[in-house]
Design a protein around this motif. Structure first.
Motif, short mmCIF file in Angstrom:
data_model
loop_
_atom_site.label_atom_id
_atom_site.label_comp_id
_atom_site.label_asym_id
_atom_site.label_seq_id
_atom_site.Cartn_x
_atom_site.Cartn_y
_atom_site.Cartn_z
N ILE A 197 0.87 -1.18 0.00
CA ILE A 197 0.00 0.00 0.00
C ILE A 197 0.90 1.23 0.00
N GLN A 198 0.57 2.18 -0.84
CA GLN A 198 1.28 3.46 -0.88
C GLN A 198 0.32 4.61 -0.64
N VAL A 199 0.79 5.63 0.03
CA VAL A 199 0.06 6.89 0.13
C VAL A 199 0.76 7.89 -0.78
N VAL A 200 0.01 8.49 -1.68
CA VAL A 200 0.54 9.52 -2.56
C VAL A 200 0.03 10.87 -2.05
N LYS A 201 0.96 11.74 -1.73
CA LYS A 201 0.62 13.07 -1.22
C LYS A 201 1.01 14.12 -2.24
N GLY A 202 0.10 15.03 -2.51
CA GLY A 202 0.40 16.19 -3.32
C GLY A 202 0.12 17.43 -2.50
N TRP A 203 0.95 18.44 -2.65
CA TRP A 203 0.73 19.65 -1.84
C TRP A 203 1.30 20.88 -2.54
N ARG A 251 0.81 22.40 8.55
CA ARG A 251 -0.57 22.86 8.64
C ARG A 251 -0.85 24.09 7.78
N MET A 252 0.20 24.73 7.25
CA MET A 252 0.02 25.91 6.41
C MET A 252 -0.06 25.56 4.93
N GLU A 253 0.13 24.29 4.57
CA GLU A 253 0.17 23.89 3.16
C GLU A 253 -1.07 23.10 2.77
N ALA A 254 -1.75 23.54 1.73
CA ALA A 254 -2.88 22.79 1.18
C ALA A 254 -2.38 21.50 0.56
N ALA A 255 -3.12 20.42 0.76
CA ALA A 255 -2.62 19.11 0.31
C ALA A 255 -3.77 18.16 0.01
N PHE A 256 -3.44 17.08 -0.70
CA PHE A 256 -4.36 15.95 -0.82
C PHE A 256 -3.58 14.66 -0.60
N TYR A 257 -4.30 13.62 -0.23
CA TYR A 257 -3.73 12.29 -0.02
C TYR A 257 -4.63 11.27 -0.73
N TYR A 258 -4.02 10.32 -1.44
CA TYR A 258 -4.80 9.20 -1.92
C TYR A 258 -3.97 7.93 -1.81
N VAL A 259 -4.64 6.79 -1.83
CA VAL A 259 -4.00 5.50 -1.63
C VAL A 259 -3.84 4.79 -2.97
N ARG A 260 -2.69 4.18 -3.15
CA ARG A 260 -2.41 3.35 -4.32
C ARG A 260 -2.02 1.96 -3.82
N VAL A 261 -2.67 0.93 -4.33
CA VAL A 261 -2.40 -0.45 -3.92
C VAL A 261 -1.86 -1.23 -5.11
N LEU A 262 -0.71 -1.87 -4.92
CA LEU A 262 -0.07 -2.63 -6.01
C LEU A 262 -0.24 -4.13 -5.79
N SER A 272 -10.14 7.45 -3.94
CA SER A 272 -10.41 8.88 -4.09
C SER A 272 -9.54 9.64 -3.08
N PRO A 273 -9.22 10.91 -3.36
CA PRO A 273 -8.35 11.65 -2.45
C PRO A 273 -9.08 12.16 -1.21
N ILE A 274 -8.31 12.43 -0.19
CA ILE A 274 -8.77 13.19 0.97
C ILE A 274 -8.04 14.53 0.92
N TRP A 275 -8.80 15.62 1.09
CA TRP A 275 -8.26 16.96 0.92
C TRP A 275 -7.95 17.61 2.27
N TYR A 276 -6.91 18.41 2.28
CA TYR A 276 -6.64 19.26 3.44
C TYR A 276 -6.41 20.69 2.94
N THR A 277 -7.22 21.62 3.44
CA THR A 277 -7.07 23.04 3.11
C THR A 277 -6.96 23.81 4.41
N PRO A 278 -5.85 24.48 4.66
CA PRO A 278 -5.72 25.23 5.91
C PRO A 278 -6.70 26.39 5.98
N CYS A 279 -7.15 26.69 7.20
CA CYS A 279 -8.14 27.75 7.38
C CYS A 279 -7.59 29.12 7.01
N ASP A 280 -6.26 29.28 7.10
CA ASP A 280 -5.65 30.55 6.73
C ASP A 280 -4.89 30.42 5.42
N PHE A 281 -5.47 29.64 4.49
CA PHE A 281 -4.90 29.41 3.17
C PHE A 281 -4.70 30.75 2.48
#
Length: 204
Positions: free
Chosen positions: A39-45, A107-118, A151-160
């Motif tokens: 299992i891999q977690v792919v993070k983009g930010w 916590r100051m960086e907007a990001a997403f996470y999704y899972v990749r399974v090989l 599907s991704p999970i999103w993180y958007t900081p409140c002070d984006f």
């Protein structure tokens, strides 16, 4: 916590303490399919300078392998017999589960996470065809590792403060970084459960 496809709310701070999200991951192979490799977690930010980034984390895997000094997880191996276009589920795992906390969370960086399974290596579809029709010349690669994505999970900081709305950030970063979903010629599925756990998980 939120399921895959959801939006993470910025966690409250206690003084100057910054909490990173923790994810609960579970993947199960198709009953008629190949075992799972990892299992891999792919993070983009988007960092504070506005640049887009991506990183892949190996978070759960089969066997007694360990991540090396180079930060890479060794290959699972292969049970493929190319001549007969067959494989054995003698390697890999039926299912994989873990919890994972982002070690690089800001916590100051907007990001997403999704899972990749090989999956473990299996014959490519051309390999099946050449074996069936007794064709000696086989197009490369003859072996592949099929995979599934959540599907991704999103993180958007409140002070984006990057100067764009959250929805614009999401659409742009997905277009730039997310690969197309691919479940293989067979149409078989890998079942993925991808959730975030609530903040109080420090006892794990």
């Amino acid at each position: 916590g939120v399921p895959m496809g959801g939006d993470l709310v910025p966690y409250p701070r206690k003084g100057k303490e910054k909490k990173a999200p923790t994810f609960l991951l579970h993947a199960v192979k198709d009953p008629d399919g190949a075992n799972l490799d990892r299992i891999q977690v792919v993070k983009g930010w988007r960092d504070t300078t506005g640049n887009l980034n991506e990183k892949v984390y190996d978070v759960a895997w089969s066997g007694d392998r360990s991540i090396g000094r180079n930060g890479k997880l060794p290959a699972v191996g292969s049970s493929v017999d190319v001549a007969s276009a067959t494989y054995l589920n003698s390697i890999g795992s039926h299912s994989l589960s873990t919890t994972w906390t982002d070690p690089d969370f800001n916590r100051m960086e907007a990001a997403f996470y999704y899972v990749r399974v090989l999956q473990i290596p299996t014959p490519r579809w051309q390999t099946y065809e050449t074996s069936f029709y007794n064709i000696e010349e086989r197009p490369e690669p003859v072996v592949i590792q099929e995979r599934a994505y959540s599907s991704p999970i999103w993180y958007t900081p409140c002070d984006f403060s990057c100067g764009v709305e959250s929805t614009a950030f999401q659409s742009r970063i997905v277009y730039r970084l997310l690969p197309r979903r691919f479940f293989g010629k067979s149409g078989r599925c890998i079942y993925i459960s991808f959730h975030t756990w609530k903040l109080q998980i420090e006892s794990l």
